[in-house]
Design a protein around this motif. Structure first.
Motif, PDB file in Angstrom:
ATOM      1  N   LYS A  26       0.839  -1.204   0.000  1.00 26.51           N
ATOM      2  CA  LYS A  26       0.000   0.000   0.000  1.00 26.51           C
ATOM      3  C   LYS A  26       0.872   1.251   0.000  1.00 26.51           C
ATOM      4  CE  LYS A  26      -3.596   2.449   2.584  1.00 26.51           C
ATOM      5  NZ  LYS A  26      -3.073   3.707   2.136  1.00 26.51           N
ATOM      6  N   GLU A  27       1.905   1.257   0.838  1.00 30.30           N
ATOM      7  CA  GLU A  27       2.817   2.402   0.891  1.00 30.30           C
ATOM      8  C   GLU A  27       3.494   2.607  -0.465  1.00 30.30           C
ATOM      9  OE1 GLU A  27       6.767   4.022   3.311  1.00 30.30           O
ATOM     10  OE2 GLU A  27       5.825   2.147   3.949  1.00 30.30           O
ATOM     11  N   MET A  29       2.310   1.783  -3.413  1.00 26.64           N
ATOM     12  CA  MET A  29       1.333   2.312  -4.366  1.00 26.64           C
ATOM     13  C   MET A  29       1.084   3.805  -4.131  1.00 26.64           C
ATOM     14  SD  MET A  29       0.885  -0.069  -6.463  1.00 26.64           S
ATOM     15  CE  MET A  29      -0.234   0.902  -7.462  1.00 26.64           C
ATOM     16  N   ASP A  30       1.025   4.217  -2.872  1.00 24.48           N
ATOM     17  CA  ASP A  30       0.835   5.639  -2.567  1.00 24.48           C
ATOM     18  C   ASP A  30       1.991   6.469  -3.135  1.00 24.48           C
ATOM     19  OD1 ASP A  30      -1.535   5.068  -1.223  1.00 24.48           O
ATOM     20  OD2 ASP A  30      -0.615   5.148   0.773  1.00 24.48           O
ATOM     21  N   LEU A  31       3.211   6.010  -2.935  1.00 24.31           N
ATOM     22  CA  LEU A  31       4.382   6.724  -3.449  1.00 24.31           C
ATOM     23  C   LEU A  31       4.425   6.693  -4.975  1.00 24.31           C
ATOM     24  CD1 LEU A  31       6.958   5.371  -0.855  1.00 24.31           C
ATOM     25  CD2 LEU A  31       6.180   7.760  -1.061  1.00 24.31           C
ATOM     26  N   TYR A  32       4.134   5.548  -5.549  1.00 24.63           N
ATOM     27  CA  TYR A  32       4.146   5.403  -7.006  1.00 24.63           C
ATOM     28  C   TYR A  32       3.125   6.345  -7.652  1.00 24.63           C
ATOM     29  CZ  TYR A  32       3.926   3.239 -11.613  1.00 24.63           C
ATOM     30  OH  TYR A  32       3.949   3.026 -12.959  1.00 24.63           O
ATOM     31  N   ASN A  33       1.933   6.389  -7.067  1.00 28.98           N
ATOM     32  CA  ASN A  33       0.876   7.245  -7.612  1.00 28.98           C
ATOM     33  C   ASN A  33       1.202   8.733  -7.487  1.00 28.98           C
ATOM     34  OD1 ASN A  33      -0.712   5.115  -8.500  1.00 28.98           O
ATOM     35  ND2 ASN A  33      -1.757   4.933  -6.539  1.00 28.98           N
ATOM     36  N   LYS A  34       2.138   9.081  -6.606  1.00 34.92           N
ATOM     37  CA  LYS A  34       2.612  10.464  -6.465  1.00 34.92           C
ATOM     38  C   LYS A  34       3.846  10.707  -7.342  1.00 34.92           C
ATOM     39  CE  LYS A  34       1.082  10.815  -1.676  1.00 34.92           C
ATOM     40  NZ  LYS A  34       1.534  10.791  -0.273  1.00 34.92           N
TER      41      LYS A  34
END
Length: 142
Positions: A26-27, A29-34
């Motif tokens: 999850k972490e 994906m959050d960074l990737y999406n940013k």
């Protein structure tokens, strides 16, 4: 150690590890999406190791971790690190999911993008065509 206590300890360890991979994923994906690919790569490496320990190397979640990490390297234009990860994810997905799976189609589509960006057009085209065929079959629009 009593059997019930040992079982509780082992169960807690497995659950904690599962949460660890899930939380790391999850972490990531959050960074990737940013578009924070450098941090995503760091977390992705940890997620890959957690998936390897929890699920083994012949599991869809391990393949997902490889795929995610490859995507972050691709986002950083680090093609030399991305390609072997995509190839390994593809090999695992074929074994555990089969070639008619959407995750497999995403992997080969992204691998084709890598080849397109590195001007390896002869490698990109068949992968794009295969991914398109799978997507059409899965969605029923063939």
């Amino acid at each position: 150690m009593k059997p019930a206590l040992l079982f509780s300890f082992l169960f807690f360890s497995v659950v904690t590890m599962a949460q660890s991979w899930s939380a790391l994923n999850k972490e990531f994906m959050d960074l990737y999406n940013k578009d924070d690919f450098d941090k995503a790569i760091s977390v992705g490496e940890k997620a890959k190791l957690a998936a390897q320990k929890e699920f083994g190397e012949q599991h869809a979640n391990y393949a997902l971790s490889l795929y995610n990490l490859a995507g972050a390297y691709l986002g950083n234009s680090n093609y030399k690190k991305a390609e072997p990860l995509y190839l390994q994810a593809r090999t695992i997905q074929i074994k555990v999911l089969g070639k008619s799976n959407e995750d497999y189609a995403s992997t080969i589509s992204d691998l084709a993008t890598l080849y397109l960006e590195t001007k390896q057009y002869e490698k990109a085209e068949p992968l794009y065509l295969e991914a398109q065929k799978i997507s059409e079959q899965v969605s029923g629009t063939s």
